[in-house]
Design an enzyme around this catalytic site. Structure first.
Site, PDB file in Angstrom:
ATOM      1  CG  ASN A   9     -17.409  24.943   1.369  1.00  0.00           C
ATOM      2  OD1 ASN A   9     -17.272  26.202   1.697  1.00  0.00           O
ATOM      3  ND2 ASN A   9     -18.153  24.533   0.725  1.00  0.00           N
ATOM      4  CD1 TRP A  10     -15.310  26.599   7.538  1.00  0.00           C
ATOM      5  CD2 TRP A  10     -15.121  28.840   8.594  1.00  0.00           C
ATOM      6  NE1 TRP A  10     -13.894  26.746   8.771  1.00  0.00           N
ATOM      7  CE2 TRP A  10     -14.231  28.199   9.297  1.00  0.00           C
ATOM      8  CE3 TRP A  10     -15.372  30.133   8.861  1.00  0.00           C
ATOM      9  CZ2 TRP A  10     -13.467  28.716  10.338  1.00  0.00           C
ATOM     10  CZ3 TRP A  10     -14.695  30.651   9.836  1.00  0.00           C
ATOM     11  CH2 TRP A  10     -13.544  29.699  10.533  1.00  0.00           C
ATOM     12  CE  LYS A  11     -21.681  24.034   2.120  1.00  0.00           C
ATOM     13  NZ  LYS A  11     -22.529  23.179   1.715  1.00  0.00           N
ATOM     14  CG  HIS A  96     -19.123  23.923  -3.365  1.00  0.00           C
ATOM     15  ND1 HIS A  96     -20.606  23.837  -3.548  1.00  0.00           N
ATOM     16  CD2 HIS A  96     -18.890  23.144  -2.383  1.00  0.00           C
ATOM     17  CE1 HIS A  96     -20.915  23.200  -2.355  1.00  0.00           C
ATOM     18  NE2 HIS A  96     -19.889  22.856  -1.835  1.00  0.00           N
ATOM     19  CD  GLU A  98     -23.498  24.821  -1.516  1.00  0.00           C
ATOM     20  OE1 GLU A  98     -22.746  25.620  -1.132  1.00  0.00           O
ATOM     21  OE2 GLU A  98     -23.841  23.892  -0.724  1.00  0.00           O
ATOM     22  CD  GLU A 168     -18.381  18.573  -1.879  1.00  0.00           C
ATOM     23  OE1 GLU A 168     -18.115  18.697  -0.532  1.00  0.00           O
ATOM     24  OE2 GLU A 168     -18.513  19.542  -2.560  1.00  0.00           O
ATOM     25  N   GLY A 174     -25.800  18.770   2.439  1.00  0.00           N
ATOM     26  CA  GLY A 174     -26.559  19.441   3.295  1.00  0.00           C
ATOM     27  C   GLY A 174     -27.736  18.712   3.408  1.00  0.00           C
ATOM     28  CB  SER A 214     -24.290  14.433   4.656  1.00  0.00           C
ATOM     29  OG  SER A 214     -25.484  15.425   4.166  1.00  0.00           O
ATOM     30  N   GLY A 235     -18.946  20.490   5.139  1.00  0.00           N
ATOM     31  CA  GLY A 235     -19.650  21.687   5.295  1.00  0.00           C
ATOM     32  C   GLY A 235     -20.155  21.838   6.549  1.00  0.00           C
ATOM     33  N   GLY A 236     -21.524  21.524   6.624  1.00  0.00           N
ATOM     34  CA  GLY A 236     -22.190  21.909   7.995  1.00  0.00           C
ATOM     35  C   GLY A 236     -21.434  21.447   9.221  1.00  0.00           C
TER      36      GLY A 236
HETATM   37  P1  PGA Z   1     -22.340  19.194   3.949  1.00  0.00           P
HETATM   38  O1  PGA Z   1     -21.407  20.241   2.737  1.00  0.00           O
HETATM   39  O2  PGA Z   1     -21.128  18.662   4.757  1.00  0.00           O
HETATM   40  O3  PGA Z   1     -23.020  20.236   4.701  1.00  0.00           O
HETATM   41  O4  PGA Z   1     -23.153  18.207   3.114  1.00  0.00           O
HETATM   42  C1  PGA Z   1     -20.496  19.835   2.206  1.00  0.00           C
HETATM   43  C2  PGA Z   1     -19.972  20.714   0.929  1.00  0.00           C
HETATM   44  O5  PGA Z   1     -20.757  21.298   0.369  1.00  0.00           O
HETATM   45  O6  PGA Z   1     -18.957  20.865   0.850  1.00  0.00           O
END
Ligand code: PGA
Length: 252
Positions: A9-11, A96, A98, A168, A174, A214, A235-236
């Protein structure tokens, strides 16, 4: 055996040149690797067409990070399922955390989006997860159950491949704090039981449930060693080809 999935997930990251670089590095790493894992990248909307072109004839599949449930019309800034398909998307992240926390998406809205995606032959990566406060007050299962029951209300599945679930925990996204393999497995087991209850034992046995929050090369293999964890939503660590590739190797 459920085929494992690693989805990135590049966000809201990477412009066009940066996307070209990341995809080409990833392609070159994967070219000599016999991947038994499904690999999905979910760049921002503006890079989806490019991502589809650059990943043609590779094992990398492309997904979006969101969509709206209407076909077309006066919905400023929204993107439809058809639009996603026209730029080569096969998958779409829905719900998600977010989107839920920053953009106030509700379980009911998410339900409509999942329904639309499945009807349009897109595979939703349906995200669920509890906050730190909900975990600390012992409400994790209650929250997960209501997210799943409402999110999937009146949605029928012909087979388990029409939907992917991603657990998640919000407190792990994050933050560098990962759920322990045992904590994650406990929730994944609970989700699989719920799916069996809502659909059937067969669908529950086959549906893929990813862990996200994470995930890094260092913790991926211990998480994946758990029976009910079928891959990762990253994500990251998906923003660098090297760490994303190391996660794919660890998951495999
Ligand atoms: P993260 O994000 O790996 O940076 O914790 C995961 C996600 O939000 O899908």
């Amino acid at each position: 055996m459920r085929k494992k999935i690693v989805a990135g997930n590049w966000k809201m990251n990477k412009d066009i040149p940066e996307s070209e670089n990341l995809i080409s590095e990833l392609k070159s790493k994967l070219s000599n690797f016999n991947s038994l894992t499904e690999v999905i990248i979910c760049p921002p909307f503006t890079n989806l067409q490019l991502a589809s072109e650059l990943t043609k004839n590779t094992i990398i599949k492309v997904g979006a990070q969101n969509m709206y449930y209407e076909n077309s019309g006066a919905f400023t800034a929204e993107i439809s399922a058809d639009m996603l398909k026209s730029v080569g998307c096969k998958y779409v992240i829905i719900g998600h955390s977010e989107r839920r926390t920053i953009f106030a998406e509700t379980n009911q809205l998410i339900n409509k989006k999942i329904n639309k995606a499945i009807n349009e032959n897109l595979i939703p990566i349906f995200c669920i997860g509890e906050s730190l406060n909900e975990r600390e007050t012992g409400e994790t299962e209650k929250i997960i159950e209501s997210q799943i029951r409402t999110g999937l209300e009146k949605i029928s599945l012909n087979n388990a491949n029409e939907l992917i679930i991603a657990y998640e925990p919000i407190w792990a996204i994050g933050t560098g704090k990962t759920a322990s393999p045992e904590q994650a497995e406990e929730v994944h087991f609970f989700i699989r039981k719920l799916i069996s209850d809502i659909y059937s034992a067969e669908i529950a046995e086959k549906i893929r449930i990813l862990y996200g929050g994470s995930v890094k090369p260092e913790n991926a293999s211990s998480l994946m060693s758990k029976e009910n964890i079928d891959g990762a939503l990253v994500g990251g660590a998906c923003l660098k080809a090297n760490s994303f590739f190391e996660i794919i190797k660890a998951v495999q």
